[in-house]
Enzyme design. Structure first.
Site, PDB file in Angstrom:
ATOM      1  N   ASN A 137       4.756   0.039  -5.396  1.00 45.77           N
ATOM      2  CA  ASN A 137       3.845   0.113  -6.705  1.00 45.77           C
ATOM      3  C   ASN A 137       3.116   1.169  -6.433  1.00 45.77           C
ATOM      4  O   ASN A 137       2.308   0.659  -5.518  1.00 45.77           O
ATOM      5  CB  ASN A 137       3.572  -1.395  -7.203  1.00 45.77           C
ATOM      6  CG  ASN A 137       2.908  -1.734  -8.510  1.00 45.77           C
ATOM      7  OD1 ASN A 137       2.597  -0.616  -8.724  1.00 45.77           O
ATOM      8  ND2 ASN A 137       2.563  -2.701  -8.954  1.00 45.77           N
ATOM      9  N   GLY A 176      -1.586 -13.373 -15.937  1.00 38.73           N
ATOM     10  CA  GLY A 176      -2.709 -12.454 -15.372  1.00 38.73           C
ATOM     11  C   GLY A 176      -4.094 -11.954 -15.494  1.00 38.73           C
ATOM     12  O   GLY A 176      -4.682 -12.841 -15.902  1.00 38.73           O
ATOM     13  N   GLY A 208      -4.219  -8.887 -16.302  1.00 38.51           N
ATOM     14  CA  GLY A 208      -3.552  -8.957 -17.325  1.00 38.51           C
ATOM     15  C   GLY A 208      -2.534 -10.575 -18.281  1.00 38.51           C
ATOM     16  O   GLY A 208      -1.850 -10.559 -18.129  1.00 38.51           O
ATOM     17  N   GLU A 239       7.888  -9.635  -9.098  1.00 41.87           N
ATOM     18  CA  GLU A 239       8.335  -8.599  -9.660  1.00 41.87           C
ATOM     19  C   GLU A 239       8.803  -7.810  -8.688  1.00 41.87           C
ATOM     20  O   GLU A 239      10.066  -7.363  -8.803  1.00 41.87           O
ATOM     21  CB  GLU A 239       7.762  -8.020  -9.942  1.00 41.87           C
ATOM     22  CG  GLU A 239       6.857  -8.767 -11.148  1.00 41.87           C
ATOM     23  CD  GLU A 239       5.504  -8.016 -11.323  1.00 41.87           C
ATOM     24  OE1 GLU A 239       4.056  -9.036 -10.826  1.00 41.87           O
ATOM     25  OE2 GLU A 239       5.288  -7.380 -12.848  1.00 41.87           O
ATOM     26  N   HIS A 245       4.861  -5.770 -18.367  1.00 44.92           N
ATOM     27  CA  HIS A 245       5.328  -7.007 -16.845  1.00 44.92           C
ATOM     28  C   HIS A 245       6.690  -7.253 -17.932  1.00 44.92           C
ATOM     29  O   HIS A 245       6.917  -8.318 -17.686  1.00 44.92           O
ATOM     30  CB  HIS A 245       4.559  -8.284 -18.249  1.00 44.92           C
ATOM     31  CG  HIS A 245       2.936  -8.191 -17.567  1.00 44.92           C
ATOM     32  ND1 HIS A 245       2.056  -9.031 -18.680  1.00 44.92           N
ATOM     33  CD2 HIS A 245       2.133  -7.792 -16.433  1.00 44.92           C
ATOM     34  CE1 HIS A 245       0.778  -8.774 -18.094  1.00 44.92           C
ATOM     35  NE2 HIS A 245       1.086  -7.770 -16.946  1.00 44.92           N
ATOM     36  N   ARG A 254       8.275   0.603  -9.124  1.00 48.03           N
ATOM     37  CA  ARG A 254       7.946  -0.416 -10.570  1.00 48.03           C
ATOM     38  C   ARG A 254       7.622   1.370 -10.663  1.00 48.03           C
ATOM     39  O   ARG A 254       6.547   2.087 -10.786  1.00 48.03           O
ATOM     40  CB  ARG A 254       6.945  -1.024  -9.896  1.00 48.03           C
ATOM     41  CG  ARG A 254       6.555  -1.427 -11.371  1.00 48.03           C
ATOM     42  CD  ARG A 254       5.038  -1.959 -11.469  1.00 48.03           C
ATOM     43  NE  ARG A 254       4.582  -2.377 -12.835  1.00 48.03           N
ATOM     44  CZ  ARG A 254       3.366  -2.201 -12.638  1.00 48.03           C
ATOM     45  NH1 ARG A 254       2.022  -2.404 -12.067  1.00 48.03           N
ATOM     46  NH2 ARG A 254       3.225  -3.622 -14.269  1.00 48.03           N
ATOM     47  N   ARG A 266     -10.039  -7.455 -21.346  1.00 45.15           N
ATOM     48  CA  ARG A 266      -9.424  -6.950 -22.722  1.00 45.15           C
ATOM     49  C   ARG A 266      -9.944  -7.841 -24.093  1.00 45.15           C
ATOM     50  O   ARG A 266      -9.357  -8.908 -23.531  1.00 45.15           O
ATOM     51  CB  ARG A 266      -7.733  -6.539 -22.575  1.00 45.15           C
ATOM     52  CG  ARG A 266      -7.860  -5.102 -21.371  1.00 45.15           C
ATOM     53  CD  ARG A 266      -6.247  -4.843 -21.406  1.00 45.15           C
ATOM     54  NE  ARG A 266      -6.291  -4.544 -20.287  1.00 45.15           N
ATOM     55  CZ  ARG A 266      -4.968  -4.898 -19.199  1.00 45.15           C
ATOM     56  NH1 ARG A 266      -4.161  -5.726 -20.212  1.00 45.15           N
ATOM     57  NH2 ARG A 266      -4.466  -4.240 -17.877  1.00 45.15           N
TER      58      ARG A 266
HETATM   59  P1  ADP Z   1      -3.053  -8.899 -11.661  1.00 43.38           P
HETATM   60  O1  ADP Z   1      -2.319  -8.980 -13.435  1.00 43.38           O
HETATM   61  O2  ADP Z   1      -3.501  -7.797 -11.330  1.00 43.38           O
HETATM   62  O3  ADP Z   1      -1.144  -8.808 -10.633  1.00 43.38           O
HETATM   63  P2  ADP Z   1      -2.931 -11.953 -11.040  1.00 43.38           P
HETATM   64  O4  ADP Z   1      -1.408 -12.163 -11.209  1.00 43.38           O
HETATM   65  O5  ADP Z   1      -2.413 -11.478  -9.223  1.00 43.38           O
HETATM   66  O6  ADP Z   1      -3.897 -10.725 -11.129  1.00 43.38           O
HETATM   67  O7  ADP Z   1      -3.664 -13.126 -11.565  1.00 43.38           O
HETATM   68  C1  ADP Z   1      -5.794 -12.677 -10.743  1.00 43.38           C
HETATM   69  C2  ADP Z   1      -6.079 -13.917 -12.259  1.00 43.38           C
HETATM   70  O8  ADP Z   1      -5.426 -15.086 -11.153  1.00 43.38           O
HETATM   71  C3  ADP Z   1      -7.190 -13.455 -11.113  1.00 43.38           C
HETATM   72  O9  ADP Z   1      -8.224 -12.907 -12.043  1.00 43.38           O
HETATM   73  C4  ADP Z   1      -7.876 -14.760 -11.518  1.00 43.38           C
HETATM   74  O10 ADP Z   1      -8.451 -15.267 -12.790  1.00 43.38           O
HETATM   75  C5  ADP Z   1      -6.746 -16.321 -11.776  1.00 43.38           C
HETATM   76  N1  ADP Z   1      -6.160 -17.166 -10.925  1.00 43.38           N
HETATM   77  C6  ADP Z   1      -5.434 -16.956  -9.573  1.00 43.38           C
HETATM   78  N2  ADP Z   1      -6.141 -17.699  -8.757  1.00 43.38           N
HETATM   79  C7  ADP Z   1      -6.598 -19.157 -10.065  1.00 43.38           C
HETATM   80  C8  ADP Z   1      -6.684 -20.183  -9.057  1.00 43.38           C
HETATM   81  N3  ADP Z   1      -6.383 -20.947  -7.981  1.00 43.38           N
HETATM   82  N4  ADP Z   1      -7.622 -20.986 -10.065  1.00 43.38           N
HETATM   83  C9  ADP Z   1      -7.393 -20.086 -11.975  1.00 43.38           C
HETATM   84  N5  ADP Z   1      -7.187 -18.689 -11.877  1.00 43.38           N
HETATM   85  C10 ADP Z   1      -6.477 -18.472 -11.081  1.00 43.38           C
END
Ligand code: ADP
Length: 392
Positions: A7, A205, A207, A378, A177, A88, A236
């Site tokens: 990626n 996540g 996003g 992914e 996604h 990706r 966003r």
């Molecule tokens: P990306 O979209 O960058 O791949 P991720 O899927 O890793 O991101 O998601 C990141 C987000 O997940 C963080 O901004 C946070 O809000 C949330 N997150 C991660 N761990 C936890 C947790 N233990 N409890 C609640 N939210 C979490």
């Protein structure tokens, strides 16, 4: 066989080396701050984590670092052990309806799609070129974030804007996604033991996007031409009335592209709560009774429930909703409140299961609509596509 899933971003390169078809991860890591003297390379293997900082001036050097480390740490004996590379790619437009074996022509087409994804496709191309240069004799496959959604029909993907915009500029909903939505929905259909099942995947996540999957095919998704459309996210806004752009631009005497940037970087959880884009912070503040964090959370829940309701109607029913990615896999409060908000659809939460992590059913056994946590992967999906195309 050994496959690398890649990626590449504009200044970063993430990778995973997998043994296929066992789907076992041998090593993973990332190079950050590519283009700088203090780039950081991190690799994890065998329970070890090694991090080094050194100048990495371009993606080609980053790829060399990755390969050198794989050999140095005896994860592979030589380059010859790598049988394929999956890349990706964010935007495949309407040109790519499935993953593609990379040729010069494919690289050119991915570049041509940069107008639709100016931040992502050029970086993806840079990564592809660097890996092809260093591994010229193996298969390289482009796996697009958009192809899974190419099964949407016109009523779902066209905006009600002047038709020429679509014809001339490709203005339509593409969705993103896709690799995650495909991975999670395939697993959900296995868990339901029903290949024709109707599921909604909530990828939450940094996003956030939702996808309605009917019999394994994406029929609608919440992100659009860009990842700004849909539900509110960390920073966003998701959907807004487009007139806001002009109004705020005039009131604040700032150009419209700056206001657009606010919708992308200063909105969502961050914009409403006023202090954080991270769901952990926002949920904790809500539990302490902080009013704006509570509002940020409630907006998110309402807007996600709106989409789920509309997909329920569009698909004419629902067998399961699935939660995945950082928030979906780790935030019980967010899952709980979404399930509560859509209770009318015949879904009942198993509170105890919802507090746990990892793949599981979090609805009660007699819940008509099921709810699952399904951790996304992914990289595995990308590696599966390389294996599939290598054999075809
Ligand atoms: P990306 O979209 O960058 O791949 P991720 O899927 O890793 O991101 O998601 C990141 C987000 O997940 C963080 O901004 C946070 O809000 C949330 N997150 C991660 N761990 C936890 C947790 N233990 N409890 C609640 N939210 C979490």
């Amino acid at each position: 066989m050994k496959i690398i899933a890649v990626n590449a971003g504009s200044s970063s390169l993430k990778f995973q080396l997998l043994v296929m078809p066992e789907e076992e991860v041998l090593a993973q890591g990332l190079v950050e701050r590519i283009g700088h003297d203090n780039a950081v390379f991190t690799i994890r293997f065998n329970g070890e984590k090694i991090s080094v900082s050194e100048p990495v001036h371009d993606h080609e050097r980053a790829v060399e670092l990755v390969i050198e480390a794989l050999i140095k740490h005896k994860i592979i004996a030589s380059l010859k052990e790598i049988n394929g590379v999956g890349h990706r790619v964010v935007q495949g437009g309407e040109l790519f309806k499935t993953s593609a074996v990379i040729t010069d022509d494919v690289v050119e087409k991915v570049s041509e799609l940069s107008d639709l994804a100016p931040l992502h496709n050029p970086a993806n191309v840079t990564g592809i070129k660097a890996f092809r240069h260093i591994l010229p004799d193996v298969i390289h496959v482009a796996v697009f974030d958009t192809t899974f959604h190419q099964t949407m029909t016109e009523d779902a993907y066209l905006y009600a804007t002047p038709y020429e915009w679509y014809q001339k500029y490709g203005i339509r909903k593409y969705g993103f996604h896709g690799t995650s939505h495909q991975f999670v929905s395939e697993r959900a259909l296995e868990l339901l033991n029903n290949p024709q099942g109707k599921v909604i995947v909530c990828h939450m996540g940094n996003g956030i996007s939702l996808c309605a999957v009917d019999g394994g095919k994406s029929v609608d998704t919440s992100m659009g031409l860009t990842p700004l459309e849909g539900v509110p996210m960390g920073t966003r806004s998701g959907n807004v009335d487009p007139s806001i752009l002009q109004m705020v631009s005039k009131m604040e005497n700032r150009p419209m592209h700056k206001v657009l940037e606010d919708l992308s970087k200063r909105s969502g959880y961050l914009g409403v709560s006023g202090f954080s884009h991270d769901s952990r912070d926002v949920v904790n503040a809500m539990l302490r009774g902080e009013p704006r964090a509570t509002t940020a959370h409630r907006i998110l829940i309402k807007r996600i429930a709106d989409y789920i309701g509309s997909y329920f109607v569009y698909m004419g029913g629902l067998d399961a909703i699935c939660f995945t990615a950082g928030i979906g896999e780790n935030a019980p409060v967010v899952r709980r409140d979404i399930v509560k908000a859509i209770r009318v659809l015949g879904i009942e939460l198993d509170e105890a299961q919802n507090e746990l992590k990892g793949e599981r059913m979090i609805s009660t056994p007699d819940s008509k609509v099921k709810a699952f946590i399904i951790p996304t992967n992914e990289e595995v999906m990308i590696a599966r596509e390389v294996v599939r195309l290598r054999q075809s």
